[in-house]
Design a protein around this motif. Structure first.
Motif, PDB file in Angstrom:
ATOM      1  N   ASP A 143      37.439  43.512  45.998  1.00 27.24           N
ATOM      2  CA  ASP A 143      36.699  42.302  45.651  1.00 27.24           C
ATOM      3  C   ASP A 143      36.817  42.075  44.146  1.00 27.24           C
ATOM      4  OD1 ASP A 143      33.748  41.510  44.510  1.00 27.24           O
ATOM      5  OD2 ASP A 143      34.302  40.338  46.284  1.00 27.24           O
ATOM      6  N   GLU A 144      36.901  40.823  43.726  1.00 31.38           N
ATOM      7  CA  GLU A 144      37.114  40.507  42.310  1.00 31.38           C
ATOM      8  C   GLU A 144      36.000  41.046  41.421  1.00 31.38           C
ATOM      9  OE1 GLU A 144      37.808  36.300  42.146  1.00 31.38           O
ATOM     10  OE2 GLU A 144      39.766  36.455  43.123  1.00 31.38           O
ATOM     11  N   GLU A 145      34.770  40.996  41.889  1.00 29.13           N
ATOM     12  CA  GLU A 145      33.655  41.505  41.108  1.00 29.13           C
ATOM     13  C   GLU A 145      33.730  43.033  40.999  1.00 29.13           C
ATOM     14  OE1 GLU A 145      30.539  41.035  38.561  1.00 29.13           O
ATOM     15  OE2 GLU A 145      31.711  39.456  39.529  1.00 29.13           O
ATOM     16  N   GLU A 146      34.093  43.667  42.087  1.00 33.61           N
ATOM     17  CA  GLU A 146      34.246  45.121  42.077  1.00 33.61           C
ATOM     18  C   GLU A 146      35.340  45.540  41.092  1.00 33.61           C
ATOM     19  OE1 GLU A 146      36.134  48.683  44.784  1.00 33.61           O
ATOM     20  OE2 GLU A 146      35.619  46.796  45.772  1.00 33.61           O
ATOM     21  N   LYS A 168      36.434  43.893  38.484  1.00 34.62           N
ATOM     22  CA  LYS A 168      35.946  43.667  37.116  1.00 34.62           C
ATOM     23  C   LYS A 168      35.051  44.819  36.675  1.00 34.62           C
ATOM     24  CE  LYS A 168      34.502  39.561  35.913  1.00 34.62           C
ATOM     25  NZ  LYS A 168      33.643  38.345  35.789  1.00 34.62           N
ATOM     26  N   ASN A 169      34.216  45.305  37.579  1.00 30.75           N
ATOM     27  CA  ASN A 169      33.324  46.428  37.253  1.00 30.75           C
ATOM     28  C   ASN A 169      34.106  47.711  36.958  1.00 30.75           C
ATOM     29  OD1 ASN A 169      31.038  44.850  37.522  1.00 30.75           O
ATOM     30  ND2 ASN A 169      30.712  45.396  39.666  1.00 30.75           N
ATOM     31  N   SER A 214      40.247  40.118  34.381  1.00 29.84           N
ATOM     32  CA  SER A 214      40.229  40.916  35.607  1.00 29.84           C
ATOM     33  C   SER A 214      41.008  40.274  36.756  1.00 29.84           C
ATOM     34  CB  SER A 214      38.788  41.203  36.042  1.00 29.84           C
ATOM     35  OG  SER A 214      38.079  40.009  36.280  1.00 29.84           O
ATOM     36  N   ASN A 215      40.917  38.972  36.943  1.00 28.87           N
ATOM     37  CA  ASN A 215      41.628  38.329  38.052  1.00 28.87           C
ATOM     38  C   ASN A 215      43.141  38.390  37.854  1.00 28.87           C
ATOM     39  OD1 ASN A 215      39.215  37.736  39.259  1.00 28.87           O
ATOM     40  ND2 ASN A 215      39.221  35.564  38.731  1.00 28.87           N
ATOM     41  N   GLU A 267      36.941  41.328  30.055  1.00 29.61           N
ATOM     42  CA  GLU A 267      36.402  41.102  31.404  1.00 29.61           C
ATOM     43  C   GLU A 267      37.043  39.903  32.089  1.00 29.61           C
ATOM     44  OE1 GLU A 267      32.169  41.317  32.169  1.00 29.61           O
ATOM     45  OE2 GLU A 267      31.893  42.493  30.332  1.00 29.61           O
ATOM     46  N   ASN A 268      37.296  38.846  31.321  1.00 25.99           N
ATOM     47  CA  ASN A 268      37.867  37.646  31.945  1.00 25.99           C
ATOM     48  C   ASN A 268      39.358  37.784  32.265  1.00 25.99           C
ATOM     49  OD1 ASN A 268      38.925  37.447  29.382  1.00 25.99           O
ATOM     50  ND2 ASN A 268      37.871  35.542  28.851  1.00 25.99           N
TER      51      ASN A 268
END
Length: 199
Positions: free
Chosen positions: A38-41, A43-44, A14-15, A11-12
């Motif tokens: 979006d970064e959160e999107e 990652k999901n 993702s960026n 997960e980390n």
């Protein structure tokens, strides 16, 4: 010597992965996505993929240089044996066999999951080499769609490529989610293609 590693995405990551993907969004028709997610999107997306399929990264000295993953082709039980695969390599690192070894790692893992058939959807353009890359690995073109995508003021054709990796027996073994695959078998695949790169 640079330390090369192929592993599962976390997960980390993702960026760092998103930074590789972003130039493809903004500067190419390779992906038909218009805007950086979006970064959160994003990652999901990785988390969702990893529930069933492999999501791999290729690193040099712990820096992610490329990534490849499989995803569900269609949400019907009969399609359990089919997956779509994708790969993206960081700008400046193409032509170094990174993509080939990363893709082959992914394909071998998908065989362990009892997948039978893989698809790749490719944008067709004279400046893009995706078709040649897939043909080199044994994919064949199975469908051509004219003007199927519009991006940056231009209409693009796309083609679907397929690779048969199963034996298509009348009673195929059940699809195995990635978290159920033997870890030693996975590590053996990673080591095989890491060593191939280092030769």
């Amino acid at each position: 010597m640079n330390k090369i590693k192929i592993r599962f995405a976390e997960e980390n990551d993702s960026n760092e992965i998103l930074d590789i993907y972003t130039p493809y969004i903004l500067n190419t028709p390779i992906t038909f996505e218009y805007d950086r997610p979006d970064e959160e999107e994003f990652k999901n997306r990785i988390v969702k993929t990893k529930k069933l399929y492999p999501y791999l990264v290729y690193t040099i000295d712990s820096r992610i240089i490329g990534y490849a993953y499989a995803s569900q082709y269609k949400n019907r039980k009969a399609y359990d044996y089919t997956a779509e695969i994708s790969i993206y390599i960081k700008e400046g690192y193409k032509g170094k066999h990174i993509g080939q070894n990363l893709y082959m790692s992914l394909i071998e893992i998908l065989k362990l999951q009892n997948l039978q058939l893989l698809y790749a959807c490719i944008t067709i353009h004279p400046t893009l080499k995706s078709s040649d890359f897939h043909k080199k690995l044994g994919f064949k073109e199975i469908g051509y769609f004219e003007k199927s995508g519009f991006k940056d003021g231009q209409w693009y054709d796309t083609a679907w490529y397929s690779l048969e990796i199963g034996d298509f027996k009348p009673n195929p073994k059940e699809f195995i989610p990635i978290n159920k695959i033997n870890k030693e078998k996975l590590n053996k695949i990673f080591r095989k293609y890491e060593e191939a790169i280092n030769k």
